[in-house]
Design a protein around this motif. Structure first.
Motif, PDB file in Angstrom:
ATOM      1  N   HIS A  53     -76.550 -45.684 -60.998  1.00  0.00           N
ATOM      2  CA  HIS A  53     -76.750 -46.890 -59.830  1.00  0.00           C
ATOM      3  C   HIS A  53     -78.294 -47.266 -59.753  1.00  0.00           C
ATOM      4  CE1 HIS A  53     -72.900 -46.323 -59.396  1.00  0.00           C
ATOM      5  NE2 HIS A  53     -72.523 -46.152 -58.042  1.00  0.00           N
ATOM      6  N   PHE A  54     -79.003 -46.422 -60.346  1.00  0.00           N
ATOM      7  CA  PHE A  54     -80.623 -47.073 -60.056  1.00  0.00           C
ATOM      8  C   PHE A  54     -81.332 -47.766 -61.351  1.00  0.00           C
ATOM      9  CE2 PHE A  54     -79.721 -42.904 -62.478  1.00  0.00           C
ATOM     10  CZ  PHE A  54     -80.366 -43.126 -63.453  1.00  0.00           C
ATOM     11  N   CYS A  55     -80.322 -48.054 -62.647  1.00  0.00           N
ATOM     12  CA  CYS A  55     -80.877 -48.628 -63.756  1.00  0.00           C
ATOM     13  C   CYS A  55     -80.749 -49.890 -63.981  1.00  0.00           C
ATOM     14  CB  CYS A  55     -80.055 -47.675 -64.904  1.00  0.00           C
ATOM     15  SG  CYS A  55     -80.806 -48.065 -66.355  1.00  0.00           S
ATOM     16  N   SER A  56     -81.594 -50.574 -64.289  1.00  0.00           N
ATOM     17  CA  SER A  56     -81.363 -51.978 -64.320  1.00  0.00           C
ATOM     18  C   SER A  56     -80.905 -52.379 -65.718  1.00  0.00           C
ATOM     19  CB  SER A  56     -82.973 -52.671 -63.779  1.00  0.00           C
ATOM     20  OG  SER A  56     -84.001 -52.323 -64.878  1.00  0.00           O
ATOM     21  N   GLN A  57     -80.841 -51.362 -66.605  1.00  0.00           N
ATOM     22  CA  GLN A  57     -80.475 -51.744 -68.108  1.00  0.00           C
ATOM     23  C   GLN A  57     -78.863 -51.463 -68.085  1.00  0.00           C
ATOM     24  OE1 GLN A  57     -83.004 -50.659 -71.235  1.00  0.00           O
ATOM     25  NE2 GLN A  57     -84.093 -49.070 -70.352  1.00  0.00           N
ATOM     26  N   SER A  58     -78.147 -51.125 -67.223  1.00  0.00           N
ATOM     27  CA  SER A  58     -76.928 -51.170 -67.126  1.00  0.00           C
ATOM     28  C   SER A  58     -76.173 -52.602 -67.424  1.00  0.00           C
ATOM     29  CB  SER A  58     -76.343 -50.691 -65.793  1.00  0.00           C
ATOM     30  OG  SER A  58     -74.990 -50.764 -65.843  1.00  0.00           O
ATOM     31  N   GLN A  92     -73.371 -53.101 -66.310  1.00  0.00           N
ATOM     32  CA  GLN A  92     -72.397 -53.337 -65.315  1.00  0.00           C
ATOM     33  C   GLN A  92     -73.073 -54.154 -64.356  1.00  0.00           C
ATOM     34  OE1 GLN A  92     -69.429 -50.697 -64.672  1.00  0.00           O
ATOM     35  NE2 GLN A  92     -69.545 -49.631 -66.580  1.00  0.00           N
ATOM     36  N   PHE A  93     -74.352 -54.412 -64.067  1.00  0.00           N
ATOM     37  CA  PHE A  93     -74.822 -54.972 -62.782  1.00  0.00           C
ATOM     38  C   PHE A  93     -75.567 -56.222 -63.164  1.00  0.00           C
ATOM     39  CE2 PHE A  93     -76.222 -50.346 -62.549  1.00  0.00           C
ATOM     40  CZ  PHE A  93     -74.951 -49.797 -62.140  1.00  0.00           C
ATOM     41  N   SER A  94     -75.721 -57.152 -62.144  1.00  0.00           N
ATOM     42  CA  SER A  94     -76.333 -58.317 -62.524  1.00  0.00           C
ATOM     43  C   SER A  94     -77.916 -58.334 -62.532  1.00  0.00           C
ATOM     44  CB  SER A  94     -75.963 -59.300 -61.229  1.00  0.00           C
ATOM     45  OG  SER A  94     -76.490 -58.747 -60.189  1.00  0.00           O
ATOM     46  N   SER A  95     -78.405 -57.224 -62.914  1.00  0.00           N
ATOM     47  CA  SER A  95     -79.973 -57.209 -62.981  1.00  0.00           C
ATOM     48  C   SER A  95     -80.381 -57.980 -64.099  1.00  0.00           C
ATOM     49  CB  SER A  95     -80.412 -55.523 -63.203  1.00  0.00           C
ATOM     50  OG  SER A  95     -79.319 -54.951 -63.892  1.00  0.00           O
ATOM     51  N   PRO A  96     -81.743 -58.326 -64.039  1.00  0.00           N
ATOM     52  CA  PRO A  96     -82.278 -59.317 -64.910  1.00  0.00           C
ATOM     53  C   PRO A  96     -82.643 -58.742 -66.376  1.00  0.00           C
ATOM     54  CG  PRO A  96     -83.689 -58.934 -63.362  1.00  0.00           C
ATOM     55  CD  PRO A  96     -82.536 -58.146 -62.776  1.00  0.00           C
ATOM     56  N   VAL A  97     -82.340 -57.728 -66.606  1.00  0.00           N
ATOM     57  CA  VAL A  97     -82.747 -57.017 -67.842  1.00  0.00           C
ATOM     58  C   VAL A  97     -81.750 -57.585 -68.968  1.00  0.00           C
ATOM     59  CG1 VAL A  97     -83.375 -55.034 -69.166  1.00  0.00           C
ATOM     60  CG2 VAL A  97     -84.053 -55.090 -66.845  1.00  0.00           C
ATOM     61  N   ARG A 157     -84.136 -51.421 -57.981  1.00  0.00           N
ATOM     62  CA  ARG A 157     -84.417 -52.739 -58.859  1.00  0.00           C
ATOM     63  C   ARG A 157     -83.341 -53.708 -58.300  1.00  0.00           C
ATOM     64  NH1 ARG A 157     -88.654 -53.157 -59.902  1.00  0.00           N
ATOM     65  NH2 ARG A 157     -88.226 -54.440 -61.533  1.00  0.00           N
ATOM     66  N   PRO A 158     -83.571 -55.018 -58.327  1.00  0.00           N
ATOM     67  CA  PRO A 158     -82.853 -56.037 -57.936  1.00  0.00           C
ATOM     68  C   PRO A 158     -81.491 -55.882 -58.810  1.00  0.00           C
ATOM     69  CG  PRO A 158     -84.927 -56.956 -58.560  1.00  0.00           C
ATOM     70  CD  PRO A 158     -84.935 -55.668 -58.853  1.00  0.00           C
ATOM     71  N   GLY A 159     -80.301 -56.147 -58.204  1.00  0.00           N
ATOM     72  CA  GLY A 159     -79.072 -56.451 -58.844  1.00  0.00           C
ATOM     73  C   GLY A 159     -78.219 -54.816 -58.712  1.00  0.00           C
ATOM     74  N   THR A 160     -79.160 -53.856 -58.769  1.00  0.00           N
ATOM     75  CA  THR A 160     -78.488 -52.451 -59.075  1.00  0.00           C
ATOM     76  C   THR A 160     -77.893 -52.055 -57.618  1.00  0.00           C
ATOM     77  OG1 THR A 160     -80.409 -51.159 -58.279  1.00  0.00           O
ATOM     78  CG2 THR A 160     -80.066 -51.825 -60.586  1.00  0.00           C
ATOM     79  N   PRO A 161     -76.982 -51.251 -57.681  1.00  0.00           N
ATOM     80  CA  PRO A 161     -76.285 -50.532 -56.369  1.00  0.00           C
ATOM     81  C   PRO A 161     -77.310 -49.990 -55.658  1.00  0.00           C
ATOM     82  CG  PRO A 161     -74.963 -50.076 -58.081  1.00  0.00           C
ATOM     83  CD  PRO A 161     -76.195 -50.592 -58.756  1.00  0.00           C
ATOM     84  N   PHE A 162     -78.274 -49.644 -55.991  1.00  0.00           N
ATOM     85  CA  PHE A 162     -79.265 -48.673 -55.108  1.00  0.00           C
ATOM     86  C   PHE A 162     -80.578 -49.801 -54.750  1.00  0.00           C
ATOM     87  CE2 PHE A 162     -78.721 -44.242 -56.824  1.00  0.00           C
ATOM     88  CZ  PHE A 162     -77.337 -44.299 -56.128  1.00  0.00           C
ATOM     89  N   ALA A 163     -80.283 -51.160 -54.846  1.00  0.00           N
ATOM     90  CA  ALA A 163     -81.360 -52.242 -54.656  1.00  0.00           C
ATOM     91  C   ALA A 163     -81.906 -52.152 -53.130  1.00  0.00           C
ATOM     92  CB  ALA A 163     -80.891 -53.411 -55.267  1.00  0.00           C
ATOM     93  N   ASP A 164     -81.070 -51.797 -52.448  1.00  0.00           N
ATOM     94  CA  ASP A 164     -81.401 -51.983 -50.974  1.00  0.00           C
ATOM     95  C   ASP A 164     -81.912 -50.629 -50.432  1.00  0.00           C
ATOM     96  OD1 ASP A 164     -80.984 -54.694 -50.927  1.00  0.00           O
ATOM     97  OD2 ASP A 164     -78.832 -54.320 -50.157  1.00  0.00           O
ATOM     98  N   LEU A 165     -82.024 -49.577 -51.186  1.00  0.00           N
ATOM     99  CA  LEU A 165     -82.670 -48.191 -50.676  1.00  0.00           C
ATOM    100  C   LEU A 165     -83.925 -48.373 -50.362  1.00  0.00           C
ATOM    101  CD1 LEU A 165     -80.693 -45.539 -52.667  1.00  0.00           C
ATOM    102  CD2 LEU A 165     -80.455 -46.006 -50.354  1.00  0.00           C
ATOM    103  N   PRO A 166     -84.406 -47.814 -49.276  1.00  0.00           N
ATOM    104  CA  PRO A 166     -85.976 -47.655 -48.994  1.00  0.00           C
ATOM    105  C   PRO A 166     -86.539 -47.231 -49.983  1.00  0.00           C
ATOM    106  CG  PRO A 166     -84.899 -46.225 -47.638  1.00  0.00           C
ATOM    107  CD  PRO A 166     -83.705 -46.924 -48.190  1.00  0.00           C
ATOM    108  N   VAL A 167     -87.889 -47.447 -50.431  1.00  0.00           N
ATOM    109  CA  VAL A 167     -88.860 -46.473 -51.182  1.00  0.00           C
ATOM    110  C   VAL A 167     -88.950 -45.525 -50.420  1.00  0.00           C
ATOM    111  CG1 VAL A 167     -91.189 -46.813 -52.325  1.00  0.00           C
ATOM    112  CG2 VAL A 167     -89.671 -48.687 -52.195  1.00  0.00           C
TER     113      VAL A 167
END
Ligand code: SF4
Length: 334
Positions: free
Chosen positions: A75-80, A82-87, A242-252
């Motif tokens: 869920h942290f990975c923008s290389q999946s 399965q998500f709409s991340s831009p990678v 990362r945008p588009g991942t399930p964890f996108a909205d977690l705080p830093v």
């Protein structure tokens, strides 16, 4: 003496004095220490690193042979895929790989890690890695590491036979939190690959991420589970949402929390190479690298991370120089 004072005194005796890592309960106490203890905690972690590992810092470069389009759902990975991340999915060719290895070696780095965003390698990928390693060997003097996902025993043997010096496979999260982070494979599958890698005689590089919504207890659990695997190196990543991942909205993660975690991992793993991996810039800012290197960290990645920009290698190398921490030289195998 306060309880918090006792925590540090015990850690000093056990870890600094005897070289024995803290257990889970002790680590929870460390992670709960108030901000007023952070400076003393980091100083202790630094002393532990200097005593049990020495002043050298391992410098590593990392290159992505295959980026994006991974079938897994970490869920942290923008290389999946399965998500709409831009990678986007992309492959590097062999001349580009050799060039990246050359640039890495020019920084003084001793390790060059070839990474692919896959569940595990297929024959095509292993063939490319093998050809890439041969091409690098012909031109560049550097240790080669790989990170190609989960392996079968046969693949472990193949990779070891290619002369791969170190294999990276992270646990990612504590066992009790893993199902909240990944659903397409299990913690046990990851663990198995790690054990096979170590038993095949390759150095195991195995770490995880923090700041993914796990509790302090689960952070301590991850540290002891890593210690149980006895890895040669532990990369510690901080979630960079990362945008588009399930964890996108977690705080830093807050910087105090991040530094306490660095120190706690050092106190769990007194003799292991502890590497700052992804997310340190966003969590800790410019000062974070210095504080980490004076708080238990003894390895850095130079250049770009896989999908986000890292610091300029020159900045890190200058900092090591300033801190009088020598870069670990390439050890020759005779
Ligand atoms: S962490 Fe690795 S296995 Fe998981 S989605 Fe990203 S590239 Fe795939």
């Amino acid at each position: 003496m306060t309880d918090e004072g006792t925590t540090l005194t015990v850690a000093c005796r056990q870890v600094l004095g005897e070289g024995r890592g803290l257990n889970e309960d002790q680590l929870i106490d460390v992670l709960r220490l108030g901000d007023e203890h952070t400076a003393a905690l980091l100083a202790l972690a630094h002393e532990v690193r200097m005593r049990w590992c020495g002043p050298e810092v391992e410098v590593e470069g990392i290159v992505s042979l295959k980026t994006g389009g991974c079938p897994e759902d970490c869920h942290f990975c923008s290389q999946s895929g399965q998500f709409s991340s831009p990678v986007r999915a992309a492959w590097l060719n062999i001349p580009e790989l050799v060039e990246a290895a050359k640039q890495t070696a020019a920084t003084g780095a001793s390790e060059f890690c070839i990474v692919a965003a896959v569940r595990g390698p297929d024959e095509r990928l292993l063939g490319q890695v093998e050809a890439g390693i041969e091409a690098i060997r012909a031109e560049v003097d550097i240790n080669i590491a790989c990170s190609l996902g989960m392996l079968t025993q046969e693949q472990v043997d193949q990779i070891a036979a290619m002369g791969v010096h170190r294999y990276n496979h992270n646990l990612e999260a504590a066992k009790s939190y893993f199902a909240q982070v990944v659903t397409t494979h299990s913690f046990e599958e990851r663990w198995q690959t790690c054990e096979m890698v170590r038993e095949a005689g390759m150095e195991l590089c195995c770490g995880g991420l923090v700041g993914m919504g796990e509790s302090l207890e689960q952070r301590a659990e991850l540290a002891v589970q890593l210690a149980e695997l006895q890895p040669h190196e532990v990369p510690l990543n901080f979630l960079n949402p990362r945008p588009g991942t399930p964890f996108a909205d977690l705080p830093v993660m807050g910087s105090g929390d991040a530094l306490r975690t660095v120190a706690a991992f050092r106190l769990a793993l007194p003799r292991t190479i502890l590497r700052y991996a992804g997310g340190r810039e966003i969590t800790l800012g410019e000062l974070g690298t210095r504080e980490g290197l004076l708080g238990g960290v003894n390895a850095v990645i130079v250049g770009n991370y896989l999908t986000t920009l890292g610091r300029d290698p020159e900045d890190d190398l200058q900092l090591l120089d300033e801190l009088q921490m020598p870069i670990k030289a390439l050890s020759k195998v005779l």
